[in-house]
Design an enzyme around this catalytic site. Structure first.
Site, PDB file in Angstrom:
ATOM      1  CG  HIS A 166      -2.106  -1.232   0.658  1.00 39.79           C
ATOM      2  ND1 HIS A 166      -1.806  -2.433   1.400  1.00 39.79           N
ATOM      3  CD2 HIS A 166      -3.319  -1.073   0.043  1.00 39.79           C
ATOM      4  CE1 HIS A 166      -3.060  -3.115   0.879  1.00 39.79           C
ATOM      5  NE2 HIS A 166      -3.672  -2.360   0.045  1.00 39.79           N
ATOM      6  CD  GLU A 186      -9.079  -8.334  -1.574  1.00 35.80           C
ATOM      7  OE1 GLU A 186      -8.214  -7.651  -1.937  1.00 35.80           O
ATOM      8  OE2 GLU A 186     -10.043  -7.921  -0.796  1.00 35.80           O
ATOM      9  CG  ASP A 188      -4.701  -8.373  -0.573  1.00 38.67           C
ATOM     10  OD1 ASP A 188      -3.657  -8.490  -0.082  1.00 38.67           O
ATOM     11  OD2 ASP A 188      -5.594  -7.287  -0.457  1.00 38.67           O
ATOM     12  CB  CYS A 207      -9.639  -2.968  -8.889  1.00 32.75           C
ATOM     13  SG  CYS A 207      -9.988  -4.050  -7.619  1.00 32.75           S
TER      14      CYS A 207
HETATM   15  C1  PEP Z   1      -5.877  -6.128  -4.133  1.00 32.80           C
HETATM   16  O1  PEP Z   1      -5.664  -6.742  -3.490  1.00 32.80           O
HETATM   17  O2  PEP Z   1      -5.362  -6.433  -5.446  1.00 32.80           O
HETATM   18  C2  PEP Z   1      -6.698  -4.753  -4.143  1.00 32.80           C
HETATM   19  C3  PEP Z   1      -7.119  -3.996  -5.092  1.00 32.80           C
HETATM   20  O3  PEP Z   1      -7.171  -4.361  -2.858  1.00 32.80           O
HETATM   21  P1  PEP Z   1      -5.839  -3.696  -2.007  1.00 32.80           P
HETATM   22  O4  PEP Z   1      -4.697  -3.327  -2.657  1.00 32.80           O
HETATM   23  O5  PEP Z   1      -6.405  -2.272  -1.370  1.00 32.80           O
HETATM   24  O6  PEP Z   1      -5.479  -4.491  -0.819  1.00 32.80           O
HETATM   25 MG    MG Z   2      -6.523  -6.220  -1.469  1.00 33.89          MG
END
Ligand code: PEP
Ligand code: MG
Length: 606
Positions: A215, A463, A487, A534
């Site tokens: 993140h 995910e 994830d 995403c």
């Molecule tokens: C992911 O896990 O790909 C996702 C889009 O969620 P985050 O990156 O916020 O965990």
């Molecule tokens: Mg995620």
């Protein structure tokens, strides 16, 4: 001992080559040339502040409140020890006991109080001065156990930092003093730290820890700050007063650059600016393949500051609004109105384009003080990535979900919105969340809030491998899928997405990850249910032909990636992409898959 160590370190520094290039993980493109600002070497202390005699009582009260809060925090930390292995408990318990003792009527607290009264200092200045004085005394003691003395002095300083943080209500790190145009160097940066960075001031970020899809990386990309993470040995290689050239696309930092490296850096800055201008021209063009297939390209949004970038990038709405920003860098929970104001601003800014709002995904690396240390502390367990993360935590604390649903539903008349649940692994979680969703809607209607007859769609993130393999069952409960490849890759490969040591194993092109994407996509398409990708994979133009070939028609990514992805889409043809996907899915070797993806040339028969 210390003198010898210092001498060895300075000898090592003297030996250091003048110019040094280190390669890490490229996470946010752009080139920066500037002075290094080493956050490890900076005091996290707030500025010194004097007070007037009239303010003494108020400062004493502030100090008392901070001591009480700190004491509560330490006792909560102690309560949390129970979930740790025994050895860890044995090591940490005496430390926390020492902290707790220092937060009673200890010398530190008495001394700080006295400094407020006699030296007319702010509570935080008084605490830090007193801690420094005590630490110096400890270090000067006649004792052979120098390591023990250093540890005790460190404990005093640590508790002073906690008090200061509670007094100033800020994080442990402060980036306010970073000079404009500096390249920030740190051993590690948390997502909450990254959210505090001002892209107008900070030219680049380089850290020793971190991974491509953690993140922190996502936030740095969102802020458009050229950044490279996982640079081995960075902080020990950096010297006082160093300058550097950082290339966020190449993933390199050149410390103490010579003339040639600086000239190359300047050229790269010009080339990057030209490319941005060229890509900017794509803004109004549709994302359509050469054979007329339309792709939906949406943006991921981490913080509201990105809204102008989303408009500039020509995004068709927001495919993933991560709501964690509302909980970051604060120690109280946002109420329904605070949520609503934030969502309203975003939905209105989208001006009729869709917004998919994901409810809080707490846990994993996204630890937030408001939940971990608030009135009712919440703990994700000893292994947060596998603990009460995402929807699991929200169903354990349904009042949080209730507040968020209510705030989101109140925006439903302002534009097309969808609601997304994170970390779903079983259909029951979607069912349980929908019950709360319907109940909240009923309550709002009774209250007289304006809600559409048909509630916004409620979707599930796919995910985890479990969710992907059970996608057909989850599809019966959810209205849409958003495949989170970050994830999905982490959990499938058992590789922490933010961990530098295993970054070489983190690979969204691993056949296991691709098979899960394929399975989940097909489960959705069979039911004609909307499905998008995403995760960060969606923003990598090279991966787009493969995703398109697997049946994906909707991608959501960091706004800055949209032009490049759109440029790629406009060169593609669906048949070629389907053929590529078939060839890739026959492979079991990730290297071979990477070669096929890399070698794919739009329009060329393979
Ligand atoms: C992911 O896990 O790909 C996702 C889009 O969620 P985050 O990156 O916020 O965990
Ligand atoms: Mg995620």
């Amino acid at each position: 001992m210390r003198a010898a160590a210092a001498e060895a370190k300075s000898a090592e520094r003297r030996k250091r080559p003048r110019e040094l290039t280190i390669k890490g993980i490229p996470v946010s493109p752009g080139v920066a040339i500037g002075a290094i600002w080493d956050s490890e070497g900076q005091p996290a202390a707030p500025p010194r502040r004097s007070i007037t005699a009239e303010a003494v009582e108020a400062e004493r009260v502030r100090l008392g409140a901070a001591v009480a809060t700190s004491r509560k925090q330490v006792s909560k930390l102690k309560a949390r020890l129970a979930v740790l292995p025994e050895e860890a408990q044995e090591e940490l318990e005496p430390l926390l006991d020492a902290y707790a003792l220092m937060l009673t009527d200890s010398r530190l607290i008495r001394g700080a109080r006295k400094r407020i009264e006699t030296e007319l200092l702010s509570a935080e200045t008084a605490v830090l001065d007193e801690a420094d004085a005590i630490a110096e005394l400890i270090l000067a003691a006649r004792d052979d156990d120098k390591a023990g003395l250093r540890r005790r002095a460190g404990e005093v300083r640590e508790i002073a930092r906690r008090l200061t943080r509670n007094l100033t209500e800020s994080g442990f790190r402060s980036f306010k003093d970073v000079p404009a145009g500096a390249i920030l160097v740190a051993e590690e940066m948390t997502p909450a730290d990254a959210a505090l960075l001002d892209p107008g001031r900070i030219a680049g970020v380089a850290t020793e820890e971190g991974g491509a899809d953690g993140h922190t990386a996502i936030l740095l990309r969102a802020l458009g700050i050229p950044s490279v993470l996982a640079l081995p040995g960075l902080t020990s290689a950096v010297g006082r007063g160093d300058t550097a050239v950082l290339d966020g696309a190449a993933g390199t930092i050149v410390l103490r650059p010579g003339e040639a490296a600086i000239a190359a850096g300047r050229d790269a800055i010009v080339a990057y600016a030209k490319e941005r201008t060229r890509l900017g021209k794509l803004r109004r063009l549709p994302a359509v393949t050469t054979d007329g297939e339309e792709m939906e390209l949406q943006a991921n949004l981490e913080i509201p500051a990105e809204l102008p970038l989303i408009a500039q990038a020509g995004a068709q709405g927001i495919g993933l609004l991560r709501t964690e920003f509302l909980f970051m860098n604060r120690r109280t929970l946002p109420d329904e109105d605070a949520h609503h104001i934030a969502y309203r601003q975003i939905v209105e800014a989208m001006d009729g384009a869709g917004t998919t709002i994901r409810v809080l995904d707490w846990g994993g690396e996204k630890d937030m003080e408001a939940l971990a240390e608030g009135e009712e502390p919440f703990h994700a367990g000893p292994n947060p990535a596998l603990g009460l993360r995402g929807i699991r935590m929200l169903l354990r604390r349904p009042e949080l979900l209730d507040v968020q649903f209510a705030a989101i539903l109140r925006c439903a008349h302002l534009g097309p919105i969808r609601v997304l649940l994170p970390m779903v692994t079983i259909p029951e979680e979607v069912r349980a969340a929908r019950e709360i969703y319907d109940r909240v809607a009923k309550r709002l209607r009774r209250r007289g809030d304006r809600l559409p007859d048909k509630l916004p769609a409620l979707g599930a993130m796919i995910e985890t491998p479990g969710a992907a393999l059970a996608a057909d069952a989850i599809a019966l409960e959810a209205d849409f899928f958003a495949i989170g490849t970050n994830d999905l890759a982490m959990y499938t490969l058992a590789v922490d997405r933010a961990e530098a040591d295993v970054a070489h194993l983190y690979d969204p092109l691993h056949p296991a990850v691709l098979r899960l994407i394929q399975f989940a996509t097909e489960a959705a398409l069979r039911l004609r249910m909307p499905v998008s990708v995403c995760g960060e994979m969606a923003g990598n133009a090279k991966f787009v032909p493969l995703l398109l070939g697997l049946g994906i028609r909707s991608l959501s990514m960091s706004a800055a990636s949209i032009p490049r992805v759109k440029q790629m889409v406009r060169t593609l043809n669906v048949d070629d992409c389907a053929r590529l996907a078939r060839r890739v899915m026959e492979q079991s070797d990730p290297k071979r898959i990477a070669e096929l993806v890399e070698a794919f040339v739009p329009g060329e028969r393979s």
